[in-house]
Design a protein around this motif. Sequence first.
Motif, PDB file in Angstrom:
ATOM      1  N   ARG A   1      17.536  -8.163   0.047  1.00  0.00           N
ATOM      2  CA  ARG A   1      17.547  -6.589  -0.211  1.00  0.00           C
ATOM      3  C   ARG A   1      15.981  -5.832  -0.436  1.00  0.00           C
ATOM      4  NH1 ARG A   1      21.494  -8.625  -3.520  1.00  0.00           N
ATOM      5  NH2 ARG A   1      20.202  -8.478  -5.367  1.00  0.00           N
ATOM      6  N   LEU A   2      15.405  -6.769  -1.074  1.00  0.00           N
ATOM      7  CA  LEU A   2      13.826  -6.095  -1.183  1.00  0.00           C
ATOM      8  C   LEU A   2      13.018  -6.028   0.177  1.00  0.00           C
ATOM      9  CD1 LEU A   2      12.668  -8.065  -4.329  1.00  0.00           C
ATOM     10  CD2 LEU A   2      12.817  -5.457  -3.930  1.00  0.00           C
ATOM     11  N   LYS A   3      13.381  -6.836   1.085  1.00  0.00           N
ATOM     12  CA  LYS A   3      12.631  -6.808   2.263  1.00  0.00           C
ATOM     13  C   LYS A   3      13.100  -5.561   2.840  1.00  0.00           C
ATOM     14  CE  LYS A   3      11.633 -11.511   3.096  1.00  0.00           C
ATOM     15  NZ  LYS A   3      11.395 -12.512   4.398  1.00  0.00           N
ATOM     16  N   ARG A   4      14.103  -4.853   2.613  1.00  0.00           N
ATOM     17  CA  ARG A   4      14.879  -3.649   3.282  1.00  0.00           C
ATOM     18  C   ARG A   4      14.494  -2.451   2.247  1.00  0.00           C
ATOM     19  NH1 ARG A   4      16.472  -7.923   4.852  1.00  0.00           N
ATOM     20  NH2 ARG A   4      17.365  -8.321   6.914  1.00  0.00           N
ATOM     21  N   ALA A   5      13.922  -2.520   1.180  1.00  0.00           N
ATOM     22  CA  ALA A   5      13.720  -1.571   0.208  1.00  0.00           C
ATOM     23  C   ALA A   5      12.402  -1.054   0.514  1.00  0.00           C
ATOM     24  CB  ALA A   5      13.791  -2.225  -1.394  1.00  0.00           C
ATOM     25  N   ARG A   6      12.198  -0.217   1.587  1.00  0.00           N
ATOM     26  CA  ARG A   6      10.868   0.326   2.144  1.00  0.00           C
ATOM     27  C   ARG A   6      10.156   1.394   1.186  1.00  0.00           C
ATOM     28  NH1 ARG A   6       9.684  -2.990   6.129  1.00  0.00           N
ATOM     29  NH2 ARG A   6      10.946  -3.402   7.793  1.00  0.00           N
ATOM     30  N   ALA A   7      11.061   1.900   0.520  1.00  0.00           N
ATOM     31  CA  ALA A   7      10.478   2.909  -0.460  1.00  0.00           C
ATOM     32  C   ALA A   7       9.757   2.131  -1.491  1.00  0.00           C
ATOM     33  CB  ALA A   7      11.621   3.899  -0.950  1.00  0.00           C
ATOM     34  N   LEU A   8      10.344   1.315  -2.334  1.00  0.00           N
ATOM     35  CA  LEU A   8       9.791   0.392  -3.205  1.00  0.00           C
ATOM     36  C   LEU A   8       8.572  -0.271  -2.933  1.00  0.00           C
ATOM     37  CD1 LEU A   8       9.777  -0.947  -6.026  1.00  0.00           C
ATOM     38  CD2 LEU A   8      11.068  -2.902  -5.218  1.00  0.00           C
ATOM     39  N   ARG A   9       8.485  -0.847  -1.480  1.00  0.00           N
ATOM     40  CA  ARG A   9       7.254  -1.680  -1.172  1.00  0.00           C
ATOM     41  C   ARG A   9       6.163  -0.855  -0.936  1.00  0.00           C
ATOM     42  NH1 ARG A   9       9.549  -5.473   3.557  1.00  0.00           N
ATOM     43  NH2 ARG A   9       7.294  -6.151   3.460  1.00  0.00           N
ATOM     44  N   ARG A  10       6.665   0.386  -0.192  1.00  0.00           N
ATOM     45  CA  ARG A  10       5.554   1.519   0.024  1.00  0.00           C
ATOM     46  C   ARG A  10       4.839   1.998  -1.473  1.00  0.00           C
ATOM     47  NH1 ARG A  10       8.408   5.230   2.549  1.00  0.00           N
ATOM     48  NH2 ARG A  10       8.539   3.734   4.491  1.00  0.00           N
ATOM     49  N   ALA A  11       5.691   2.372  -2.278  1.00  0.00           N
ATOM     50  CA  ALA A  11       5.292   2.910  -3.464  1.00  0.00           C
ATOM     51  C   ALA A  11       4.250   1.625  -4.063  1.00  0.00           C
ATOM     52  CB  ALA A  11       6.162   3.024  -4.696  1.00  0.00           C
ATOM     53  N   LEU A  12       4.495   0.285  -4.032  1.00  0.00           N
ATOM     54  CA  LEU A  12       3.869  -0.866  -4.538  1.00  0.00           C
ATOM     55  C   LEU A  12       2.523  -0.748  -3.817  1.00  0.00           C
ATOM     56  CD1 LEU A  12       6.258  -3.520  -5.044  1.00  0.00           C
ATOM     57  CD2 LEU A  12       4.966  -2.301  -7.069  1.00  0.00           C
ATOM     58  N   ALA A  13       2.561  -0.531  -2.291  1.00  0.00           N
ATOM     59  CA  ALA A  13       1.344  -0.586  -1.676  1.00  0.00           C
ATOM     60  C   ALA A  13       0.469   0.315  -1.953  1.00  0.00           C
ATOM     61  CB  ALA A  13       1.827  -0.647  -0.166  1.00  0.00           C
ATOM     62  N   GLU A  14       1.039   1.610  -2.024  1.00  0.00           N
ATOM     63  CA  GLU A  14       0.296   2.943  -2.379  1.00  0.00           C
ATOM     64  C   GLU A  14      -0.539   2.598  -3.634  1.00  0.00           C
ATOM     65  OE1 GLU A  14       2.765   5.994  -2.080  1.00  0.00           O
ATOM     66  OE2 GLU A  14       2.709   5.961   0.319  1.00  0.00           O
ATOM     67  N   ALA A  15       0.214   2.095  -4.814  1.00  0.00           N
ATOM     68  CA  ALA A  15      -0.403   1.786  -5.880  1.00  0.00           C
ATOM     69  C   ALA A  15      -1.452   0.900  -5.947  1.00  0.00           C
ATOM     70  CB  ALA A  15       0.589   1.163  -7.146  1.00  0.00           C
ATOM     71  N   LEU A  16      -1.300  -0.131  -5.157  1.00  0.00           N
ATOM     72  CA  LEU A  16      -2.570  -1.085  -5.081  1.00  0.00           C
ATOM     73  C   LEU A  16      -3.511  -0.246  -4.325  1.00  0.00           C
ATOM     74  CD1 LEU A  16      -3.730  -4.024  -4.660  1.00  0.00           C
ATOM     75  CD2 LEU A  16      -2.462  -4.313  -2.487  1.00  0.00           C
ATOM     76  N   HIS A  17      -3.520   0.416  -3.297  1.00  0.00           N
ATOM     77  CA  HIS A  17      -4.557   1.093  -2.547  1.00  0.00           C
ATOM     78  C   HIS A  17      -5.245   2.024  -3.453  1.00  0.00           C
ATOM     79  CE1 HIS A  17      -6.377   2.563   1.175  1.00  0.00           C
ATOM     80  NE2 HIS A  17      -6.198   3.804   0.974  1.00  0.00           N
ATOM     81  N   ALA A  18      -4.700   2.719  -4.408  1.00  0.00           N
ATOM     82  CA  ALA A  18      -5.115   3.584  -5.280  1.00  0.00           C
ATOM     83  C   ALA A  18      -5.937   2.909  -6.083  1.00  0.00           C
ATOM     84  CB  ALA A  18      -3.910   4.435  -6.035  1.00  0.00           C
ATOM     85  N   SER A  19      -5.542   1.794  -6.910  1.00  0.00           N
ATOM     86  CA  SER A  19      -6.404   0.953  -7.616  1.00  0.00           C
ATOM     87  C   SER A  19      -7.600   0.169  -7.161  1.00  0.00           C
ATOM     88  CB  SER A  19      -5.541  -0.078  -8.287  1.00  0.00           C
ATOM     89  OG  SER A  19      -5.195  -1.132  -7.356  1.00  0.00           O
ATOM     90  N   GLU A  20      -7.477   0.135  -5.738  1.00  0.00           N
ATOM     91  CA  GLU A  20      -8.541  -0.326  -5.050  1.00  0.00           C
ATOM     92  C   GLU A  20      -9.799   0.684  -4.883  1.00  0.00           C
ATOM     93  OE1 GLU A  20      -7.052  -2.008  -1.443  1.00  0.00           O
ATOM     94  OE2 GLU A  20      -7.050  -4.023  -2.339  1.00  0.00           O
ATOM     95  N   ARG A  21      -9.271   1.882  -4.777  1.00  0.00           N
ATOM     96  CA  ARG A  21     -10.094   3.133  -4.485  1.00  0.00           C
ATOM     97  C   ARG A  21     -10.861   3.525  -5.837  1.00  0.00           C
ATOM     98  NH1 ARG A  21      -6.311   7.218  -1.464  1.00  0.00           N
ATOM     99  NH2 ARG A  21      -5.102   6.627  -3.328  1.00  0.00           N
ATOM    100  N   GLU A  22     -10.237   3.257  -6.811  1.00  0.00           N
ATOM    101  CA  GLU A  22     -10.813   3.604  -8.291  1.00  0.00           C
ATOM    102  C   GLU A  22     -11.620   2.267  -8.735  1.00  0.00           C
ATOM    103  OE1 GLU A  22      -7.422   3.784 -11.065  1.00  0.00           O
ATOM    104  OE2 GLU A  22      -6.801   5.698  -9.894  1.00  0.00           O
ATOM    105  N   GLY A  23     -11.593   1.250  -8.327  1.00  0.00           N
ATOM    106  CA  GLY A  23     -12.063   0.187  -8.759  1.00  0.00           C
ATOM    107  C   GLY A  23     -13.346  -0.377  -7.857  1.00  0.00           C
TER     108      GLY A  23
END
Length: 89
Positions: A67-89
């Motif tokens: 189910r998680l492999k098909r939860a694109r919205a959740l995975r996208r949100a997690l990836a975007e949060a990771l990307h945002a934290s990398e830009r800040e740090g």
Amino acid sequence: MACFVYVLGSGGKGGPRTYVGWTTDLEARLAAHNAARGARSTKGRVWILLYAERYDTRGEAMSREWRLKRARALRRALAEALHASEREG
């Protein structure tokens, strides 16, 4: 035996990526992915654990992984949060 479903995240030139899997040992599995002994699609990147859930049976974990492999919205949100934290740090 406890089983875990996990979402890994990685930044890099190709942009943020996520990977979903299941295991009985989160630390060992993350180490395997980072040592290029994990899944083929995870090789060549540095991965961090973004999310994990614990299950009592392998069947429950595998079902949730599917189910998680098909939860694109959740995975996208997690990836975007990771990307945002990398830009800040």
